[in-house]
Design a protein around this motif. Structure first.
Motif, PDB file in Angstrom:
ATOM      1  N   LEU A 103       0.847  -1.195   0.000  1.00 22.41           N
ATOM      2  CA  LEU A 103       0.000   0.000   0.000  1.00 22.41           C
ATOM      3  C   LEU A 103       0.877   1.237   0.000  1.00 22.41           C
ATOM      4  O   LEU A 103       1.807   1.359   0.803  1.00 22.41           O
ATOM      5  N   LEU A 104       0.596   2.153  -0.933  1.00 21.51           N
ATOM      6  CA  LEU A 104       1.259   3.455  -0.946  1.00 21.51           C
ATOM      7  C   LEU A 104       0.549   4.365   0.056  1.00 21.51           C
ATOM      8  O   LEU A 104      -0.682   4.511   0.016  1.00 21.51           O
ATOM      9  N   VAL A 105       1.304   4.946   0.950  1.00 21.69           N
ATOM     10  CA  VAL A 105       0.753   5.745   2.051  1.00 21.69           C
ATOM     11  C   VAL A 105       1.328   7.153   1.979  1.00 21.69           C
ATOM     12  O   VAL A 105       2.518   7.345   1.692  1.00 21.69           O
ATOM     13  N   ALA A 106       0.477   8.140   2.234  1.00 12.48           N
ATOM     14  CA  ALA A 106       0.928   9.531   2.343  1.00 12.48           C
ATOM     15  C   ALA A 106       0.702  10.012   3.770  1.00 12.48           C
ATOM     16  O   ALA A 106      -0.342   9.744   4.367  1.00 12.48           O
ATOM     17  N   ALA A 107       1.698  10.708   4.302  1.00 12.02           N
ATOM     18  CA  ALA A 107       1.597  11.316   5.632  1.00 12.02           C
ATOM     19  C   ALA A 107       1.564  12.831   5.442  1.00 12.02           C
ATOM     20  O   ALA A 107       2.609  13.456   5.249  1.00 12.02           O
ATOM     21  N   PRO A 108       0.377  13.442   5.472  1.00 19.54           N
ATOM     22  CA  PRO A 108       0.282  14.875   5.182  1.00 19.54           C
ATOM     23  C   PRO A 108       0.732  15.738   6.359  1.00 19.54           C
ATOM     24  O   PRO A 108       0.565  15.386   7.533  1.00 19.54           O
ATOM     25  N   ALA A 203       5.848   3.301   1.150  1.00 23.48           N
ATOM     26  CA  ALA A 203       5.147   2.057   0.822  1.00 23.48           C
ATOM     27  C   ALA A 203       5.226   1.143   2.035  1.00 23.48           C
ATOM     28  O   ALA A 203       6.289   0.989   2.645  1.00 23.48           O
ATOM     29  N   VAL A 204       4.079   0.556   2.373  1.00 21.23           N
ATOM     30  CA  VAL A 204       3.992  -0.406   3.477  1.00 21.23           C
ATOM     31  C   VAL A 204       3.749  -1.783   2.868  1.00 21.23           C
ATOM     32  O   VAL A 204       2.870  -1.943   2.014  1.00 21.23           O
ATOM     33  N   TYR A 260      -2.798   6.586  -0.023  1.00 23.98           N
ATOM     34  CA  TYR A 260      -2.310   7.763  -0.732  1.00 23.98           C
ATOM     35  C   TYR A 260      -3.410   8.747  -1.153  1.00 23.98           C
ATOM     36  O   TYR A 260      -3.378   9.927  -0.788  1.00 23.98           O
ATOM     37  N   TYR A 261      -4.396   8.276  -1.900  1.00 23.93           N
ATOM     38  CA  TYR A 261      -5.398   9.205  -2.436  1.00 23.93           C
ATOM     39  C   TYR A 261      -6.310   9.748  -1.340  1.00 23.93           C
ATOM     40  O   TYR A 261      -6.682  10.927  -1.350  1.00 23.93           O
TER      41      TYR A 261
END
Length: 423
Positions: A103-108, A203-204, A260-261
């Protein structure tokens, strides 16, 4: 993120037509089994196209569906986002194939300042510290992760689903091999804003079917919401001082890292009130005035061809209270189900034995609320819908002045320029 490109007149290719047909089949399925069967077929087609970089094929199908079948459009958009940010991959371990979920992860990070908000390469020591906190406070046991070595602005993130797909798989390989991620060779310059989002991207990787995050683990508690809040609190407490080193001179707030999204959409929404507060703070300090000496003008903007007067964004122009010259402006975009009537709540709110529906706030009401809390009491709301226009010379959005004329926002000539930078 859910808006198609303007040109949807080209004839569909065979691959685009197949995507369209499969998305409609998912929407027409009469059982979960049938639905999942069609979804697997759709996902397989999307994997093939994204892996080979055929973004135009996907965009053509989305554009076509947007004009003829909004339900199928949403299905295809959800699918292409899911396929580009996640996957199940097979890796050989000790001579045996092993499946992993990725899973692609974003940390805002929400950031605001009177100066400039940094982006770009993250020093190795800071990257290692952030990666350690990310794993310790957010991820399930037994997972692997790799964090990109860039702190991204929104316009430096992958711009297409194919680019996101490539980023997902590149980071996943780094996570599994335990090697450093190579720095992106070149990132575009980012536009300066008083308030803006920055993103850590990782990425996790977890054993197939296993938990990715701490709140998914067995024994983590019966209330996932509480576990998520606890993870966010731990991440915020531990990571904020380190992130602050990347963003000197900025106020910052860390949001919960998510897929991500979803993370990007939530950050897009949450930066809007911060932009209002940052604008008022900037203007009062630059002009040596009080917030109640300012006036705000709110106007709705949209595409000229949009149906039924659809509004895509509100633009908030600031003037002095007794002057009509627009000195600054903030754009408040609308997302998802938001519109000028307000976004309805997910369901009824129950208090004791009484259940009542909360009347949704409209975007204009929300904007006025944030202006009021920042001390701006004089607000003019224009009823006319404007076509979203931009300056021909610099590309800046035009704002409506109190008389309704679209103008360029210009600070007074005698205002401090604020040329200090923290890069």
């Amino acid at each position: 993120m859910r808006r198609p490109s303007k040109d949807s007149t080209q004839k569909l290719s065979a691959d685009s037509q197949r995507l369209l047909t499969l998305a409609q089949a998912v929407g027409q399925a009469a059982s979960r089994i049938e639905e999942r069967n069609w979804e697997r077929t759709l996902d397989a087609q999307l994997h093939k196209l994204l892996r080979t970089g055929h973004q135009d094929t996907i965009d053509s199908a989305l554009n076509s569906l947007f004009s003829v079948d909004l339900n199928a459009y949403d299905i295809l958009m959800d699918s292409v986002e899911a396929v580009s940010e996640s996957d199940t991959i097979v890796v050989e371990v000790d001579g045996q194939p092993r499946e992993y979920d990725v899973l692609l992860v974003a940390a805002p990070v929400l950031a605001w300042t009177r100066f400039s908000i940094a982006s770009g390469q993250i020093p190795a020591d800071i990257l290692n510290t952030l990666s350690a906190h990310f794993s310790a406070h957010l991820l399930a046991d037994g997972t692997h992760m790799a964090m990109s070595s860039s702190l991204y602005s929104i316009d430096q993130l992958p711009r297409t689903h194919a680019e996101a797909y490539s980023k997902t798989h590149k980071l996943a390989q780094s996570a599994l091999k335990g090697i450093a991620v190579k720095m992106d060779t070149k990132t575009p310059e980012t536009a300066p804003f008083l308030a803006d989002t920055r993103y850590l991207v990782a990425a996790v990787v977890a054993p197939h079917g296993g938990p990715l995050f701490r709140w998914q683990m067995q024994g983590a508690g019966l209330n996932p919401a509480e576990e998520r809040n606890a993870a966010l609190e731990a991440w915020t407490t531990q990571a904020t001082p380190t992130v602050a080193r990347l963003l000197p001179g900025c106020g910052i707030e860390l949001l919960l890292p998510e897929a991500y999204y979803m993370a990007c959409r939530e950050a897009d929404k949450l930066i809007r009130p911060v932009s209002i507060r940052a604008a008022v703070h900037y203007l009062t300090h630059s002009l040596a005035c009080e917030p109640n000496e300012l006036r705000a003008v709110i106007a709705g903007f949209g595409d000229e061809s949009a149906p039924d007067g659809q509004i895509d964004e509100y633009r908030v122009a600031f003037t002095r209270r007794n002057d009509s010259d627009v000195i600054y402006g903030v754009v408040w975009p609308l997302y998802g189900q938001e519109d000028e009537e307000g976004t309805p709540p997910e369901g009824p709110i129950t208090a004791g034995h009484l259940t009542e529906m909360i009347k949704p706030r409209t975007p204009v009401e929300e904007i006025v609320e944030h202006l009021s809390s920042a001390g701006v009491s004089q607000v003019k709301k224009l009823g006319e819908k404007y076509v979203a226009e931009y300056c021909d010379d610099c590309g800046a959005p035009l704002f409506a002045d109190p008389s309704g004329e679209l103008v360029h926002a210009e600070m007074p000539e005698d205002a401090p320029t604020g040329t200090e930078h923290f890069h």
